[in-house]
Scaffold this motif. Structure first.
Motif, short mmCIF file in Angstrom:
data_model
loop_
_atom_site.label_atom_id
_atom_site.label_comp_id
_atom_site.label_asym_id
_atom_site.label_seq_id
_atom_site.Cartn_x
_atom_site.Cartn_y
_atom_site.Cartn_z
N ASP A 277 -43.52 52.50 -82.59
CA ASP A 277 -43.72 51.91 -84.11
C ASP A 277 -45.37 51.51 -83.96
N PRO A 278 -46.20 52.51 -84.47
CA PRO A 278 -47.55 52.45 -83.97
C PRO A 278 -48.75 51.54 -84.93
N LYS A 279 -49.86 51.51 -84.28
CA LYS A 279 -50.95 51.13 -85.07
C LYS A 279 -52.19 51.96 -84.96
N VAL A 280 -52.66 52.44 -86.16
CA VAL A 280 -53.54 53.56 -86.06
C VAL A 280 -54.72 53.35 -85.06
N ASP A 281 -55.34 52.22 -85.02
CA ASP A 281 -56.27 52.29 -83.56
C ASP A 281 -55.99 52.53 -82.38
N HIS A 282 -54.65 52.43 -82.17
CA HIS A 282 -53.94 52.60 -80.96
C HIS A 282 -53.40 54.06 -80.61
N PHE A 283 -53.51 54.94 -81.62
CA PHE A 283 -52.93 56.23 -81.40
C PHE A 283 -52.97 56.84 -80.05
N PRO A 284 -54.21 56.69 -79.72
CA PRO A 284 -54.60 57.51 -78.23
C PRO A 284 -53.86 56.89 -77.33
N PHE A 285 -53.09 55.78 -77.40
CA PHE A 285 -52.45 54.94 -76.42
C PHE A 285 -51.08 55.85 -76.19
N TYR A 286 -50.70 56.61 -77.20
CA TYR A 286 -49.27 57.01 -76.99
C TYR A 286 -49.16 58.24 -76.67
N ALA A 287 -50.00 58.77 -76.09
CA ALA A 287 -49.81 60.40 -75.54
C ALA A 287 -48.62 60.39 -74.63
N GLY A 288 -47.87 61.20 -74.81
CA GLY A 288 -46.73 61.62 -74.08
C GLY A 288 -45.24 60.78 -74.40
N VAL A 289 -45.47 60.14 -75.26
CA VAL A 289 -44.18 59.30 -75.74
C VAL A 289 -43.09 60.25 -76.64
N THR A 290 -42.01 59.75 -76.55
CA THR A 290 -40.93 60.58 -77.52
C THR A 290 -41.00 60.90 -78.63
#
Length: 338
Positions: free
Chosen positions: A197-210
């Protein structure tokens, strides 16, 4: 981009209800920002003579779990097994949050005490079922490396027991690039899905999640695209999916339901199941918890998304941060086909 979109037609209950019976087998680990939601309920009958603001006569107060704690609570409410990792401060709010979690005597494994920051509290004053004002007590700076290491050490010890990881990111400091990188590596080593469940500024953190589950506004901002119709959401969702290298993007769209963009290039648009919308507080928590629990027990991403849509339709009909039971979800599925 070539579009391959479809709208959901009715799925019979006998396709979805069997997953509910298996929910007790699912074991979800929630990592993220722990919060306490404080509700002050009352009524307004006059305007203050001191300023042009309403005077709320307080009738009662209540405390509810918020953020990652609410995701954890939703998984339990649905009949699944759950654990939670996060940070609280050495303060009264932290003690109250632990009490709501059912742990009054000692700090549960996975929850770290950080005396340098307050426990996040969101206080809402509600009159006649409408929010009058909200005030937040929080600190948003990243957790220290030593605290992150303690969380990761705990995650490592739980990999044999869990069937899914949820990242509940409210940008309060727990979810950092380093933590996400290490959680991703640990999960991939055991083929454990990660739902964010993301936050916009953190999108680069989520690479490779399901799977990530942004709302419509978050998805537009992260993709740098705009548009509200199915074709626009298809383009937005698949651009995000390609950027992050994830299997699917589930865009929650309020009264327009949800859109699921999967790795084979198709999009499924799922109409809302909400009958009335009183309060969307915590609806994203309900979506991600239902999605994770359903995938934990063998549901496809598509079937899990449809179940999450039913669950969201129930909780937005309640005022305040809410959780949903397995019985309520079953009733919602069956009632929609009567």
């Amino acid at each position: 981009m070539k579009r391959n979109t479809s709208c959901l037609s009715a799925i019979p209950p006998n396709t979805l209800v069997p997953y509910l019976r298996r929910f007790s087998r699912g074991h979800v680990l929630v990592i993220g920002d722990l919060m306490l939601d404080h509700y002050i309920w009352g009524a307004v009958s006059r305007i203050s003579p001191e300023a042009p603001v309403p005077i709320v006569h307080v009738e009662r107060e209540s405390l509810r779990l918020g953020g990652a704690a609410n995701v954890y609570n939703n998984v339990l409410s649905l009949g699944g097994q759950a654990e939670v990792c996060g940070v609280i401060g050495d303060d009264e709010t932290g003690k109250l949050l632990l009490k709501e979690l059912g742990s009054q005597r000692r700090l549960p494994p996975g929850i770290v005490l950080d005396a340098s920051r307050p426990t996040t509290r969101k206080a809402r004053i509600v009159a006649h079922s409408q929010q009058v004002v909200r005030y937040d007590v929080e600190q948003r700076q990243d957790i220290s490396q030593s605290i992150a290491r303690r969380i990761l050490k705990h995650v490592d010890t739980r990999l044999n027991a869990i069937s899914c990881i949820v990242i509940s990111d409210y940008a309060k400091g727990v979810i950092t690039p380093s933590l996400m990188e290490h959680v991703g590596r640990l999960a991939r080593s055991r083929n454990i899905p990660i739902i964010v469940d993301p936050k916009v500024d953190h999108f680069p953190f989520y690479a490779g999640v399901t799977v990530i589950t942004p709302n419509h506004t978050e998805a537009q901002q992260a993709a740098g695209l705009s548009g509200h119709d199915h074709d626009a959401i298809h383009d937005i969702g698949h651009l995000l999916r390609q950027k992050l290298g994830c299997e699917a993007v589930l865009v929650t769209r309020g009264e327009q339901g949800m859109s699921l963009c999967e790795s084979h290039g198709s999009s499924l648009h799922i109409p809302t199941m909400a009958r009335q919308v009183y309060d969307v507080t915590g609806a994203g928590d309900t979506v991600v918890s239902t999605l994770a629990l359903a995938m934990s027990v063998g549901a496809s991403i598509q079937d899990a998304s449809i179940l999450a849509n039913y669950a969201a339709g129930v909780v937005v009909g309640q005022v305040g941060t809410a959780s949903i039971t397995r019985a309520q979800l079953k009733e919602a599925i069956q009632h929609s086909h009567e």
